[in-house]
Design a protein around this motif. Structure first.
Motif, PDB file in Angstrom:
ATOM      1  N   PHE A  69       0.817  -1.203   0.000  1.00 42.34           N
ATOM      2  CA  PHE A  69       0.000   0.000   0.000  1.00 42.34           C
ATOM      3  C   PHE A  69       0.858   1.263   0.000  1.00 42.34           C
ATOM      4  CE2 PHE A  69      -4.137  -1.967   0.549  1.00 42.34           C
ATOM      5  CZ  PHE A  69      -3.803  -3.230   1.012  1.00 42.34           C
ATOM      6  N   SER A  70       0.164   2.419  -0.100  1.00 40.35           N
ATOM      7  CA  SER A  70       0.884   3.696  -0.233  1.00 40.35           C
ATOM      8  C   SER A  70       1.763   4.001   0.978  1.00 40.35           C
ATOM      9  CB  SER A  70      -0.100   4.839  -0.470  1.00 40.35           C
ATOM     10  OG  SER A  70      -1.034   4.906   0.588  1.00 40.35           O
ATOM     11  N   ASP A  71       1.418   3.451   2.153  1.00 43.84           N
ATOM     12  CA  ASP A  71       2.253   3.679   3.339  1.00 43.84           C
ATOM     13  C   ASP A  71       3.318   2.585   3.468  1.00 43.84           C
ATOM     14  OD1 ASP A  71       0.094   2.253   5.969  1.00 43.84           O
ATOM     15  OD2 ASP A  71       0.723   1.504   4.009  1.00 43.84           O
ATOM     16  N   TYR A  72       3.476   1.776   2.431  1.00 44.08           N
ATOM     17  CA  TYR A  72       4.472   0.712   2.313  1.00 44.08           C
ATOM     18  C   TYR A  72       4.151  -0.549   3.106  1.00 44.08           C
ATOM     19  CZ  TYR A  72       7.317   4.069  -0.175  1.00 44.08           C
ATOM     20  OH  TYR A  72       7.758   4.995  -1.086  1.00 44.08           O
ATOM     21  N   HIS A  73       3.049  -0.550   3.859  1.00 47.13           N
ATOM     22  CA  HIS A  73       2.719  -1.797   4.522  1.00 47.13           C
ATOM     23  C   HIS A  73       2.191  -2.782   3.476  1.00 47.13           C
ATOM     24  CE1 HIS A  73      -1.732  -1.227   4.717  1.00 47.13           C
ATOM     25  NE2 HIS A  73      -1.759  -2.492   5.060  1.00 47.13           N
ATOM     26  N   SER A  74       2.259  -4.043   3.794  1.00 45.23           N
ATOM     27  CA  SER A  74       1.855  -5.067   2.841  1.00 45.23           C
ATOM     28  C   SER A  74       0.887  -6.038   3.502  1.00 45.23           C
ATOM     29  CB  SER A  74       3.088  -5.834   2.335  1.00 45.23           C
ATOM     30  OG  SER A  74       2.710  -6.861   1.432  1.00 45.23           O
ATOM     31  N   GLU A  75       0.031  -6.612   2.681  1.00 44.57           N
ATOM     32  CA  GLU A  75      -0.909  -7.630   3.165  1.00 44.57           C
ATOM     33  C   GLU A  75      -0.835  -8.854   2.268  1.00 44.57           C
ATOM     34  OE1 GLU A  75      -4.828  -6.051   3.725  1.00 44.57           O
ATOM     35  OE2 GLU A  75      -4.120  -4.490   5.096  1.00 44.57           O
ATOM     36  N   LEU A  76      -0.844 -10.016   2.906  1.00 42.93           N
ATOM     37  CA  LEU A  76      -0.869 -11.294   2.201  1.00 42.93           C
ATOM     38  C   LEU A  76      -2.241 -11.911   2.432  1.00 42.93           C
ATOM     39  CD1 LEU A  76       0.690 -13.568   0.662  1.00 42.93           C
ATOM     40  CD2 LEU A  76       1.324 -14.476   2.916  1.00 42.93           C
ATOM     41  N   ASN A  77      -2.980 -12.098   1.352  1.00 40.18           N
ATOM     42  CA  ASN A  77      -4.311 -12.664   1.428  1.00 40.18           C
ATOM     43  C   ASN A  77      -4.276 -14.112   0.966  1.00 40.18           C
ATOM     44  OD1 ASN A  77      -5.877 -10.126   2.071  1.00 40.18           O
ATOM     45  ND2 ASN A  77      -4.881  -9.523   0.167  1.00 40.18           N
ATOM     46  N   MET A  78      -4.833 -14.988   1.789  1.00 35.22           N
ATOM     47  CA  MET A  78      -4.815 -16.414   1.481  1.00 35.22           C
ATOM     48  C   MET A  78      -6.243 -16.935   1.488  1.00 35.22           C
ATOM     49  SD  MET A  78      -1.549 -17.395   3.891  1.00 35.22           S
ATOM     50  CE  MET A  78      -2.178 -16.478   5.267  1.00 35.22           C
ATOM     51  N   SER A  79      -6.680 -17.519   0.381  1.00 37.20           N
ATOM     52  CA  SER A  79      -8.043 -18.014   0.285  1.00 37.20           C
ATOM     53  C   SER A  79      -8.057 -19.529   0.108  1.00 37.20           C
ATOM     54  CB  SER A  79      -8.771 -17.337  -0.879  1.00 37.20           C
ATOM     55  OG  SER A  79      -8.115 -17.638  -2.096  1.00 37.20           O
ATOM     56  N   SER A  80      -9.237 -20.107   0.297  1.00 32.59           N
ATOM     57  CA  SER A  80      -9.411 -21.569   0.163  1.00 32.59           C
ATOM     58  C   SER A  80      -8.298 -22.311   0.883  1.00 32.59           C
ATOM     59  CB  SER A  80      -9.434 -21.969  -1.319  1.00 32.59           C
ATOM     60  OG  SER A  80     -10.465 -21.294  -2.007  1.00 32.59           O
ATOM     61  N   LEU A  81      -8.116 -21.977   2.144  1.00 30.49           N
ATOM     62  CA  LEU A  81      -6.995 -22.514   2.909  1.00 30.49           C
ATOM     63  C   LEU A  81      -7.002 -24.041   2.939  1.00 30.49           C
ATOM     64  CD1 LEU A  81      -6.907 -19.971   5.863  1.00 30.49           C
ATOM     65  CD2 LEU A  81      -5.143 -20.318   4.130  1.00 30.49           C
ATOM     66  N   GLU A  82      -5.812 -24.589   2.868  1.00 29.07           N
ATOM     67  CA  GLU A  82      -5.617 -26.040   2.932  1.00 29.07           C
ATOM     68  C   GLU A  82      -4.755 -26.364   4.152  1.00 29.07           C
ATOM     69  OE1 GLU A  82      -3.695 -26.967  -0.733  1.00 29.07           O
ATOM     70  OE2 GLU A  82      -5.436 -26.405  -1.970  1.00 29.07           O
ATOM     71  N   LEU A  83      -4.817 -27.631   4.569  1.00 31.53           N
ATOM     72  CA  LEU A  83      -4.026 -28.039   5.735  1.00 31.53           C
ATOM     73  C   LEU A  83      -2.545 -27.728   5.532  1.00 31.53           C
ATOM     74  CD1 LEU A  83      -5.651 -31.505   6.598  1.00 31.53           C
ATOM     75  CD2 LEU A  83      -6.113 -29.277   7.634  1.00 31.53           C
ATOM     76  N   GLY A  84      -2.085 -27.900   4.299  1.00 33.91           N
ATOM     77  CA  GLY A  84      -0.676 -27.684   3.988  1.00 33.91           C
ATOM     78  C   GLY A  84      -0.230 -26.235   4.047  1.00 33.91           C
ATOM     79  N   ASP A  85      -1.177 -25.328   4.207  1.00 39.87           N
ATOM     80  CA  ASP A  85      -0.826 -23.915   4.327  1.00 39.87           C
ATOM     81  C   ASP A  85      -0.383 -23.574   5.744  1.00 39.87           C
ATOM     82  OD1 ASP A  85      -3.616 -23.062   2.181  1.00 39.87           O
ATOM     83  OD2 ASP A  85      -1.519 -23.455   1.661  1.00 39.87           O
ATOM     84  N   SER A  86      -0.555 -24.503   6.673  1.00 35.30           N
ATOM     85  CA  SER A  86      -0.109 -24.267   8.048  1.00 35.30           C
ATOM     86  C   SER A  86       1.402 -24.063   8.054  1.00 35.30           C
ATOM     87  CB  SER A  86      -0.474 -25.455   8.936  1.00 35.30           C
ATOM     88  OG  SER A  86      -1.875 -25.607   9.040  1.00 35.30           O
ATOM     89  N   ALA A  87       1.830 -22.931   8.550  1.00 36.17           N
ATOM     90  CA  ALA A  87       3.255 -22.579   8.507  1.00 36.17           C
ATOM     91  C   ALA A  87       3.471 -21.270   9.238  1.00 36.17           C
ATOM     92  CB  ALA A  87       3.736 -22.445   7.057  1.00 36.17           C
ATOM     93  N   LEU A  88       4.742 -20.920   9.356  1.00 31.21           N
ATOM     94  CA  LEU A  88       5.121 -19.582   9.798  1.00 31.21           C
ATOM     95  C   LEU A  88       5.276 -18.709   8.558  1.00 31.21           C
ATOM     96  CD1 LEU A  88       7.819 -19.877  12.610  1.00 31.21           C
ATOM     97  CD2 LEU A  88       5.816 -18.407  12.660  1.00 31.21           C
ATOM     98  N   TYR A  89       4.664 -17.558   8.569  1.00 35.21           N
ATOM     99  CA  TYR A  89       4.783 -16.638   7.443  1.00 35.21           C
ATOM    100  C   TYR A  89       5.587 -15.428   7.926  1.00 35.21           C
ATOM    101  CZ  TYR A  89       1.514 -19.527   4.959  1.00 35.21           C
ATOM    102  OH  TYR A  89       0.917 -20.598   4.330  1.00 35.21           O
TER     103      TYR A  89
END
Lengths: 116, 109
Positions: A69-89
């Motif tokens: 975004f314009s203030d340089y912050h970022s967002e990670l959007n994750m949809s249709s989550l699966e078990l394998g998405d479990s992790a440290l981001y």
């Protein structure tokens, strides 16, 4: 000194749900990186942004999207989550690479996503 | 494809027992070789950057060296507080930094 701020620190979701992770980089850092780290694994590069534009893309699934975004912050959007998405981001920030050298990344504390 | 391979996967040392960690890399145009330390559940913390073969850097009990194909992280007289995962990474093309799988170091008192 201010560090990279990530939120939330912990997140529990059900399969097929959606999750959003936020990252606030170090002030005056213009580049943000997202990494995914499974248990006992190395951080896998997902995507990076420089000056609000996607600068590089790694092994990010099509179900995931991100923006800066314009203030340089970022967002990670994750949809249709699966078990394998479990992790440290992890989110990291840096000044954009100058010349021939890559820059040091400063990492946040990470967001732990658990998908049940 | 850029690749980083670290060995050994795990290393158990007695306090005071010096050793070395290895990082082999293949990259099209090295733009920096980085060492990070990662404690459990935390983000990687920067230790060293090396840019050219023959370069060496030291910090307390750690010393990093670089050749054209690999880097070593030498640990002299380690202490239990040095126990952590040590990650090697390379700056490749664009904005990517590629990490190796890490070496988990355990130092016993």
């Amino acid at each position: 000194a201010a560090g990279v701020i990530q939120s939330p620190r912990h997140l529990i979701k059900e399969k097929r749900e959606t999750a959003t992770l936020k990252c606030y980089p170090i002030p005056r850092h213009d580049t943000v990186y997202w990494y995914q780290q499974g248990p006992g694994q190395d951080p896998q590069f997902l995507i990076s942004f420089y000056e609000k534009m996607q600068s590089d893309k790694g092994s990010i699934p099509d179900r995931f999207s991100a923006q800066q975004f314009s203030d340089y912050h970022s967002e990670l959007n994750m949809s249709s989550l699966e078990l394998g998405d479990s992790a440290l981001y992890f989110c990291a920030s840096s000044k954009a690479p100058q010349g021939t050298g890559a820059n040091v990344l400063t990492f946040g504390a990470g967001s732990r996503l658990t998908v049940l | 494809e850029d690749q980083v391979t670290q060995s050994p996967e795990a290393l158990r040392l007695q306090e005071g027992e010096s050793s070395s960690l290895n990082c082999s890399y293949t990259v099209s145009g090295l733009r920096g070789l980085f060492w990070y330390r990662q404690d459990p559940g935390k983000g990687p913390e920067f230790l060293f950057t090396l840019y050219s073969a023959g370069e060496e850097k030291e910090k307390e009990r750690l010393k990093a060296t670089l050749t054209k194909k690999e880097s070593f992280l030498h640990i002299t007289a380690p202490k239990p507080e040095d126990s952590a995962t040590y990650l090697c990474a390379v700056g490749g093309g664009g904005f990517k930094t590629i990490f190796g799988a890490g070496t988990r170091l355990f130092v016993k008192a």
